[in-house]
Design an enzyme around this catalytic site. Sequence first.
Site, PDB file in Angstrom:
ATOM      1  N   LYS A   1      50.010  30.750  19.616  1.00  0.00           N
ATOM      2  CA  LYS A   1      50.693  30.927  20.900  1.00  0.00           C
ATOM      3  C   LYS A   1      52.037  31.561  20.628  1.00  0.00           C
ATOM      4  O   LYS A   1      52.792  31.099  19.769  1.00  0.00           O
ATOM      5  CB  LYS A   1      50.890  29.550  21.576  1.00  0.00           C
TER       6      LYS A   1
ATOM      7  N   LYS B   1      58.989  25.820  16.734  1.00  0.00           N
ATOM      8  CA  LYS B   1      59.353  25.692  18.147  1.00  0.00           C
ATOM      9  C   LYS B   1      58.204  25.060  18.932  1.00  0.00           C
ATOM     10  O   LYS B   1      58.388  24.100  19.684  1.00  0.00           O
ATOM     11  CB  LYS B   1      59.648  27.091  18.706  1.00  0.00           C
TER      12      LYS B   1
ATOM     13  N   LYS C   1      52.853  35.655  17.044  1.00  0.00           N
ATOM     14  CA  LYS C   1      53.707  36.612  17.764  1.00  0.00           C
ATOM     15  C   LYS C   1      53.108  37.997  17.605  1.00  0.00           C
ATOM     16  O   LYS C   1      52.411  38.268  16.635  1.00  0.00           O
ATOM     17  CB  LYS C   1      55.113  36.615  17.153  1.00  0.00           C
TER      18      LYS C   1
ATOM     19  N   ASP D   1      57.698  38.674  26.027  1.00  0.00           N
ATOM     20  CA  ASP D   1      58.943  38.577  25.245  1.00  0.00           C
ATOM     21  C   ASP D   1      59.726  39.829  25.663  1.00  0.00           C
ATOM     22  O   ASP D   1      59.488  40.353  26.768  1.00  0.00           O
ATOM     23  CB  ASP D   1      58.642  38.543  23.726  1.00  0.00           C
TER      24      ASP D   1
END
Length: 449
Positions: A94, A118, A130, A170
């Site tokens: 994720k 995180k 990512k 993002d």
Amino acid sequence: MTPHMDEKLEPIFQEVIQRNPGETEFHQAVREVLETLGPVLVKHPEFTHHKIIQRICEPERQIIFRVPWQDDSGEVHINRGFRVEFNSALGPYKGGLRFHPSVYLGIIKFLGFAQIFKNALTGLPIGGGKGGSDFDPKGKSDDEIMRFCQSFMTELYRHLGEYTDVPAGDIGVGGREIGYMFGQYKRITNRWEAGVLTGKGLDWGGSLVRTEATGYGATFFVNEMLKVRNDSFEGKICTVSGSGNVSIYTTEKITELGGKVVACSDSNGVIYHEKGIDLELVKQLKEIERRRIKDYVSYHKDAKYITGGNIWEIPCQVAMPSATQNEINGKDAKRLIQNGCIAVGEGANMPTTPEGIRVFLDAGIAYGPGKAANAGGVATSALEMQQNASRDAWPFDFTEKKLEDIMINIHADCFATAEEYGAPNNYVVGANIAGFIKVAKAMVALGLI
Ligand code: NDP
Ligand code: 2IT
């Protein structure tokens, strides 16, 4: 406290540098975590035995692909796409997708690495990943953005799935881009699979509060740090860098909590408005008209635009970097402290350089690192996945309360862990150790995979 690398960890870090040459942001992110893990290995020798640190620094899978697309004049362009599937011990990979010309493997890997810890801190079942591209969305038409997103997804779709890998936005990727990518995924797979992407539109599987979540969450986190010091946002002068998604909703929540945001920015300059930033105007300029922040001053004659300015030179009590990595260096950090800054909450990922972090920690101010402070975005993505799995849609206040509770818990977890490891008030130590231990325990339990 000046961080230093434990002697057992130094050779592991040197190997990471050797195996990943030139990826300076990745090295920086790994160093920051490893510098805090020495005491964990003393308490947990099993992590050394299972080589958890070496394994966690090596992504499970890295995908790099060609993204060809045509602009409106018919000219062909070639960009590079990335997805780094870093760690799936706690759940499907994720993490967001970043479209920015500076993107290369080292940036995606630093973001993916930080995302592991995180996501663990949220307490929700999500692994870390990512992706993104060196595509520059600035100045592109809507059709060009759509064609790029379709081409990007035409390769990426085979690696995704609600139980496999779930991207979101993002920098340079918001609701519009998620829409074009979701459409292409649906078309190729013939599956209306809501759980494959988060940050979707509210009419087609999205969650209320996801748009606001990162900025609101970062503000809730700073509010908790202030509470520990018997303080609050009430009457505080604040600066929030950037003028994108995270910056906008940080400013909104600070204002709701009684603070006053006097400055924001983009990569070309800084807006200073002593009276307080007019957020409705920023939303209109950035979210709707997609213009530059300098246009703000044509609506407010008493505001100043500083071309190429440095937002950290503006005096504030609370600073919330919400643009990009390494935007606060040691000199900026010193200037902030000299000007009376008492709290820093990172909406962006790794916005403070190692020198800057040292300045904040040595000054003893409330410093909330990104992997704790900005976890509200991905946490609300996980809430979106919960709603998708149950084909439900929760009301705004209910979802916002869940977000607030998650941020309160993350703060408490980081605070308690820092104390337990002999570094009270050091949220860098607290966040890294608390996040790492959750993932490391799962990795041990799942065996050598
Ligand atoms: P947006 O694309 O919405 O906004 C980015 C903002 O940062 C813009 O104002 C942009 O200015 C500025 N910016 C970007 N790159 C640079 C640069 N190299 N130098 C100076 N300014 C820059 O992105 P987000 O608001 O979503 O992301 C901001 C930060 O928050 C990033 O670090 C991201 O990783 C982090 N984050 C985002 C989350 C999310 O849910 N969206 C969740 C957690 C963290 P310009 O227009 O001039 O490029
Ligand atoms: O950095 C981040 O946490 C994000 N860009 C959000 C990731 C997500 O999956 O919501």
